[in-house]
Enzyme design. Structure first.
Site, PDB file in Angstrom:
ATOM      1  N   LYS A 169      17.073 -43.529  21.460  1.00 15.77           N
ATOM      2  CA  LYS A 169      15.827 -43.611  20.700  1.00 15.77           C
ATOM      3  C   LYS A 169      14.902 -42.497  21.201  1.00 15.77           C
ATOM      4  O   LYS A 169      14.262 -42.624  22.245  1.00 15.77           O
ATOM      5  CB  LYS A 169      15.143 -44.967  20.877  1.00 15.77           C
ATOM      6  N   GLU A 223      12.856 -43.250  34.809  1.00 16.58           N
ATOM      7  CA  GLU A 223      12.295 -41.940  35.191  1.00 16.58           C
ATOM      8  C   GLU A 223      10.870 -41.923  34.651  1.00 16.58           C
ATOM      9  O   GLU A 223      10.659 -41.772  33.443  1.00 16.58           O
ATOM     10  CB  GLU A 223      13.115 -40.804  34.562  1.00 16.58           C
ATOM     11  N   CYS A 227       6.679 -33.897  33.813  1.00 16.99           N
ATOM     12  CA  CYS A 227       6.459 -34.941  34.825  1.00 16.99           C
ATOM     13  C   CYS A 227       6.413 -34.347  36.225  1.00 16.99           C
ATOM     14  O   CYS A 227       5.803 -34.913  37.120  1.00 16.99           O
ATOM     15  CB  CYS A 227       7.559 -35.988  34.731  1.00 16.99           C
ATOM     16  N   GLU A 268      -2.157 -38.454  35.618  1.00 18.10           N
ATOM     17  CA  GLU A 268      -1.372 -37.292  35.174  1.00 18.10           C
ATOM     18  C   GLU A 268      -2.210 -36.503  34.183  1.00 18.10           C
ATOM     19  O   GLU A 268      -2.670 -37.066  33.186  1.00 18.10           O
ATOM     20  CB  GLU A 268      -0.141 -37.795  34.413  1.00 18.10           C
TER      21      GLU A 268
END
Ligand code: NAP
Length: 487
Positions: free
Chosen positions: A184, A260, A294, A391
């Site tokens: 997906k 992750e 990331c 982030e």
């Protein structure tokens, strides 16, 4: 799937698949719009899977499972190898597709395709080296034989920031291990996933071994798949928030999870660093994908003696970058993925400025069409600002000054994340000593780029569970089976 004018001029139409890919069949449809982030204009519209589609995908993966598991490793390996070769042959079309739907600069998109294809080559090789074990028990009563078996049907969920590589990093080891999968992809970037499925078909992946679904209802569709007892694995790459929700959902059926998740990488520059090398590394660690990674350096901790020179050098480099649509070959910094992403960056930068930070370049969103934020350097940032905790996922480099090694370590570890970290120093002993005390899954020493299919990628703390790539990556899709043997 429908395509719009801008699109057809750029990408190879033979790569344009026609919607959901289930059991080797394409099912066209609509419902999910894909936008060009450099203009906000419509690029394409793809199918929106229903719960029934998701169930059919599990049926298809189940129907193919026994055959794929029994396929000799050498044959699975050769299919992955062909897929690698096809990705390499179609690298330019795939890169253009990524630059169009994700917005990243073509150079970054080309780098991603090469990196993504490498996962198929690496796992084509690893498929033929699945380890086992034979041991004597200490008591001498019997022997211990350990085999590894494919975990079973795997649901793979990927983010938009690396639409090719995050998919191959999961499909490669899953297929090598003998699992069948349902991918997906993120709804912002489905076209790359469908194009790769088309190449997989051409490479000889049997029907049902890889299925691809796009949906506007990821929670409902994923929960339905996780509730099916035939699904035994969830491999997710995305934000920590969604990862937590999925771990809770997977717990209901005790599904094996690899996660992750997000990062907040510190980039530490010691006084004794090679300044030019540190600046080169900083630009890679910060500006790959315009900061939408990331592993992106999120906090620059620079020792007092080199601080001013580092800020001046970084400012000059960031200022010189050419901003534009990813598919323009001149572009070095493309748009952000959505307007919301720009709003988030703007909030973090505005809060830092209000708290006393100073922008040496950039500092506010661009007002042209599209979702652009300029390369920005901030100095004098308070160490407890929200930009140090969240982030950024954009082209913003906040720089903080520190004095001692202990202070750098304390600041670097002051985060819930632990995915990546970077250290620049000419003293390798010092870098290794500091590195040992940094809570991270990956550490770059005098390097701004660490991703490599042959190395274990993943994080500690809230950055995830498990590792992708390397020699252990295949085991994420396998279960050890112990035979107690007496003969
Ligand atoms: P995200 O919002 O968590 O989405 C990731 C994927 O999860 C997308 O496919 C999304 O689908 C899907 N999703 C969202 N809600 C879901 C739910 N309730 N159930 C099932 N699936 C759901 O993350 P993102 O914004 O795409 O990606 C950025 C994040 O990924 C950052 O935090 C970044 O650090 C992290 N990341 C981590 C790594 C790593 O290796 N550690 C690598 C790359 C990115 P929709 O698109 O349809 O919402």
């Amino acid at each position: 799937m429908t395509f719009h004018a801008k699109f057809s001029g750029y990408a190879d139409p033979t790569l344009h698949a026609a919607g959901l890919y289930i059991g080797g069949k394409w099912q066209s449809g609509s419902g999910i719009t894909v936008l060009d982030p450099s203009t906000g204009n419509l690029l394409a519209e793809v199918s929106d899977a229903s719960i029934e589609d998701a169930q059919r995908a599990v049926d298809a993966a189940d129907a193919a499972a026994a055959g794929w598991r029994a396929t000799p490793a050498r044959q699975r390996s050769e299919i992955l190898r062909r897929w690698y070769q096809l990705m390499t042959q179609h690298a330019e079309e795939l890169a253009t597709l990524i630059a169009l739907e994700n917005g990243k600069a073509l150079a970054d998109a080309r780098g991603e395709v090469a990196y993504a294809a490498e996962f198929f080559r690496w796992y084509a090789e690893e498929a033929t080296r699945i380890p086992g074990e034979f041991r004597h028990t200490p008591s001498g009563s019997h022997n211990i034989l350990v085999d590894h078996e494919p975990t079973g049907i795997a649901v793979l969920i990927t983010p938009w920031n690396f639409p090719a590589a995050m998919a191959t990093r999961k499909i490669g080891p899953a297929l090598a291990a003998g699992c069948t999968v349902i991918l997906k992809p993120a709804s912002e970037t489905p076209l790359t996933a469908y194009a790769m499925a088309r190449l997989g078909e051409e490479a000889g992946v049997p029907p049902g071994v890889v299925n691809v679904l796009t949906t506007s209802n990821p929670g409902v569709i994923t929960n339905a798949m996780l509730a099916d007892p035939r699904v035994r694995k969830l491999s997710f790459t995305g934000s920590t928030g969604v990862g937590r929700v999925l771990l809770a959902e997977a717990a209901k059926s005790v599904v094996s999870c690899s996660m992750e998740l997000g990062g907040n990488a510190p980039f530490i520059v010691f006084d004794d660093a090679d300044l030019e090398a540190a600046l080169d590394g900083a630009m890679i660690a910060k500006m790959r994908n315009a900061g939408e990674a990331c592993t992106a350096a999120n906090r620059f901790y620079v020792q007092a003696g080199i601080h001013d020179a580092f800020v001046a050098g970084l400012t000059a480099r960031m200022k010189s970058l050419k901003i534009g649509p990813g598919y323009d070959p001149e572009t070095q910094c493309g748009p952000m993925i959505t307007q919301n992403a720009v709003r988030k960056i703007d909030r973090l930068v505005s809060e830092a400025l209000a708290a006393g930070a100073r922008a040496t370049t950039g500092g506010k969103p661009l007002t042209e069409n599209g979702y652009f934020y300029p390369p920005t350097v901030l100095e004098n940032v308070p160490v407890n600002a929200s930009i140090a905790r969240e982030e950024i996922f954009g082209p913003v480099a906040p720089v903080y000054k520190f004095e001692s090694d202990d202070e750098a370590i304390r600041l670097a570890n002051n985060t819930e994340y632990g995915l990546a970290a970077y250290i620049y120093s000419r003293d390798l002993k010092r870098a290794m000593k500091v590195g040992k005390r940094i809570e991270t899954g990956m550490l770059g020493i005098n390097r701004g780029l660490m991703s490599d299919p042959a190395a274990p990628f993943g994080g500690v703390k809230q950055s995830g569970i498990g590792r992708e790539g390397g020699v252990t990556g295949i085991l994420e899709f396998m279960e050890p089976k112990y035979y107690a043997v007496d003969y």
